[in-house]
Design a protein around this motif. Structure first.
Motif, mmCIF file in Angstrom:
data_model
loop_
_atom_site.group_PDB
_atom_site.id
_atom_site.type_symbol
_atom_site.label_atom_id
_atom_site.label_comp_id
_atom_site.label_asym_id
_atom_site.label_seq_id
_atom_site.Cartn_x
_atom_site.Cartn_y
_atom_site.Cartn_z
ATOM 1 N N UNK A 146 -1.947 -13.215 5.491
ATOM 2 C CA UNK A 146 -0.967 -12.363 5.774
ATOM 3 C C UNK A 146 -0.958 -11.360 4.966
ATOM 4 N N UNK A 147 -1.952 -11.714 4.048
ATOM 5 C CA UNK A 147 -2.552 -10.367 2.938
ATOM 6 C C UNK A 147 -3.968 -9.516 3.992
ATOM 7 N N UNK A 211 2.732 -8.158 -2.948
ATOM 8 C CA UNK A 211 3.928 -9.288 -3.274
ATOM 9 C C UNK A 211 3.397 -10.095 -1.957
ATOM 10 N N UNK A 212 3.423 -10.038 -1.086
ATOM 11 C CA UNK A 212 2.841 -10.998 0.099
ATOM 12 C C UNK A 212 1.713 -11.786 -0.888
ATOM 13 N N UNK A 213 0.752 -11.278 -1.464
ATOM 14 C CA UNK A 213 -0.195 -11.852 -1.964
ATOM 15 C C UNK A 213 -0.302 -12.814 -2.847
ATOM 16 N N UNK A 214 0.305 -12.078 -3.901
ATOM 17 C CA UNK A 214 1.100 -13.349 -4.824
ATOM 18 C C UNK A 214 2.152 -14.415 -4.250
ATOM 19 N N UNK A 253 -6.177 -1.325 -7.410
ATOM 20 C CA UNK A 253 -7.126 -2.385 -7.671
ATOM 21 C C UNK A 253 -7.204 -2.653 -8.745
ATOM 22 N N UNK A 254 -7.135 -2.481 -9.460
ATOM 23 C CA UNK A 254 -5.967 -2.827 -11.070
ATOM 24 C C UNK A 254 -5.000 -4.321 -11.089
ATOM 25 N N UNK A 255 -4.245 -3.481 -10.063
ATOM 26 C CA UNK A 255 -2.828 -4.446 -10.014
ATOM 27 C C UNK A 255 -3.294 -5.431 -9.431
ATOM 28 N N UNK A 256 -4.100 -5.572 -8.484
ATOM 29 C CA UNK A 256 -4.173 -6.309 -7.069
ATOM 30 C C UNK A 256 -5.244 -7.957 -7.933
ATOM 31 N N UNK A 257 -6.097 -6.827 -9.087
ATOM 32 C CA UNK A 257 -7.043 -8.055 -10.011
ATOM 33 C C UNK A 257 -5.789 -8.890 -10.833
ATOM 34 N N UNK A 258 -5.186 -7.700 -11.392
ATOM 35 C CA UNK A 258 -4.615 -8.470 -12.835
ATOM 36 C C UNK A 258 -3.259 -9.634 -11.561
ATOM 37 N N UNK A 259 -2.814 -9.507 -10.395
ATOM 38 C CA UNK A 259 -1.846 -10.719 -10.230
ATOM 39 C C UNK A 259 -3.017 -11.984 -9.957
ATOM 40 N N UNK A 260 -4.141 -11.316 -10.219
ATOM 41 C CA UNK A 260 -4.832 -13.090 -8.927
ATOM 42 C C UNK A 260 -5.683 -13.266 -10.350
ATOM 43 N N UNK A 261 -5.897 -12.616 -11.683
ATOM 44 C CA UNK A 261 -6.911 -13.180 -12.760
ATOM 45 C C UNK A 261 -6.649 -14.167 -12.430
ATOM 46 N N UNK A 262 -5.560 -15.607 -13.154
ATOM 47 C CA UNK A 262 -5.873 -16.362 -13.225
ATOM 48 C C UNK A 262 -5.853 -17.497 -12.077
#
Length: 372
Positions: A146-147, A211-214, A253-262
């Protein structure tokens, strides 16, 4: 090292050719005026680095970079951006095909720094050890469909709130999770969001896409025993923080990267880098490099992959300016109540901003706590 610049050379520093020449005889920079000439040059012989100016006479920069990605996927692709002082994010079409964005005007040092840091990242992700470990995972998580569907819709420039809502509604389980997050303390302003069209209007397309990505990523079923809810909560706080720490040009970019950091913690057989090394000879890859490798397989933009790879040890990157990796490091540490690398921030001249970033984090924590 063969570097090809495409576009008006007036964008470049006057001393770039001399500066690159000082790197050694194996370094060479060439110039062409338009996209078709660049395609001809790249088709005839490999190019190590392609730098594309902001305006070409025959092709949009994103089109050229996409064609080069198909023809020579190993080539490092750098896009130069003008008018970044206006706070405009890089075009979404460009984000998917460029490894790095450099604002104009720029210095020769900035160009070389970008090349070196991307080379380092490429070497990390090309590790045979990492490929072996990830290759043993029986059910490797699938890309968040979906992302990517939303990303394609945004790239087409004609997707409205109805189109976006229709795409998300195609997966009722994810749609429900997205609405739940929209009404959480992380994003709600007190008014309930009851449908996806309202979510698009209230939050904006970029935030809704994250939010969809999360919702997709943290729903992945793997053999990992990590606490997914706690991981998602930290990721959401870090994502909000990173977006506030960075200028508007890099906030998405920062928001998406931080969401996926771990995200690497969702993979079985990786080492949790938040914990001390248990024994000598532990050959398991750390979760940051494993996560970066997974995102690379998914085809996420390289700035996001780079930030995930280096966010716990940002000094490993040869990038010597505060950008997405640094912001994700700070946001992730503050969201997890971990130590921020102050020596790293001091070396970049941004340590004085840490107190303000801590206040941002405290404000987010208070907001979440008051809504609990």
């Amino acid at each position: 090292m063969r570097i090809l610049y495409v576009g008006d050379t007036a964008c470049l520093p006057d001393d770039l050719t001399d500066y690159i020449g000082d790197m050694g005889d194996e370094w060479k920079v060439e110039f062409v005026a338009d996209g078709n000439a660049a395609m001809f040059a790249v088709a005839n012989s490999p190019i190590d680095v392609l730098i594309v100016g902001p305006g070409l006479p025959d092709l949009p920069p994103a089109t050229l970079l996409g064609q080069i990605r198909t023809l020579r996927p190993e080539t490092i692709r750098i896009a130069l951006l003008e008018n970044t002082e206006a706070g405009v994010s890089p075009p979404i079409k460009l984000i998917g095909v460029a490894h790095r964005f450099l604002p104009l005007p720029l210095s020769s040092e900035t160009v070389l720094e970008a090349i070196h840091s991307l080379e380092e990242l490429r070497d990390l992700l090309d590790s045979p050890r990492l490929r072996r470990v990830i290759g043993r995972v029986e059910h490797l998580p699938s890309p968040p469909h979906l992302y990517f569907a939303l990303t394609r819709a945004l790239e087409e420039d004609d997707g409205d709130s109805n189109d976006i809502a229709r795409i998300v509604s195609g997966d009722p389980a994810i749609a429900a999770k997205v609405l739940q997050l929209c009404n959480s303390a992380y994003f709600s302003n007190g008014r309930a969001i009851t449908d996806l069209r309202a979510a698009v209007t209230r939050l904006g397309l970029a935030t809704l896409r994250d939010l969809v990505l999360a919702s997709e990523v943290f729903s992945i079923k793997t053999g990992s025993n990590v606490d997914r809810l706690a991981l998602q909560q930290r990721a959401l706080i870090a994502s909000r923080l990173a977006a506030r720490i960075l200028p508007k040009t890099s906030a998405e970019l920062g928001a998406t990267a931080a969401l996926l950091a771990d995200v690497g913690l969702l993979l079985p057989g990786v080492r949790d880098e938040r914990e001390p090394v248990a024994a000598e000879g532990d050959e398991r890859p750390g979760h940051t490099e494993a996560g970066a490798y997974l995102l690379g397989l998914w085809g996420l933009p390289m700035p996001i992959v780079e930030a995930v790879a280096f966010h716990r040890q940002p000094q490993r990157s040869s990038l010597r300016s505060f950008w997405v990796p640094g912001a994700v490091h700070v946001a992730g540490a503050l969201a997890s109540n971990e130590q921020v690398d102050e020596d790293y921030l001091k070396s970049l001249g941004v340590l004085h901003q840490l107190a303000g970033w801590r206040e941002m984090a405290d404000s987010l924590f208070d907001r979440v706590a008051s809504a609990a």
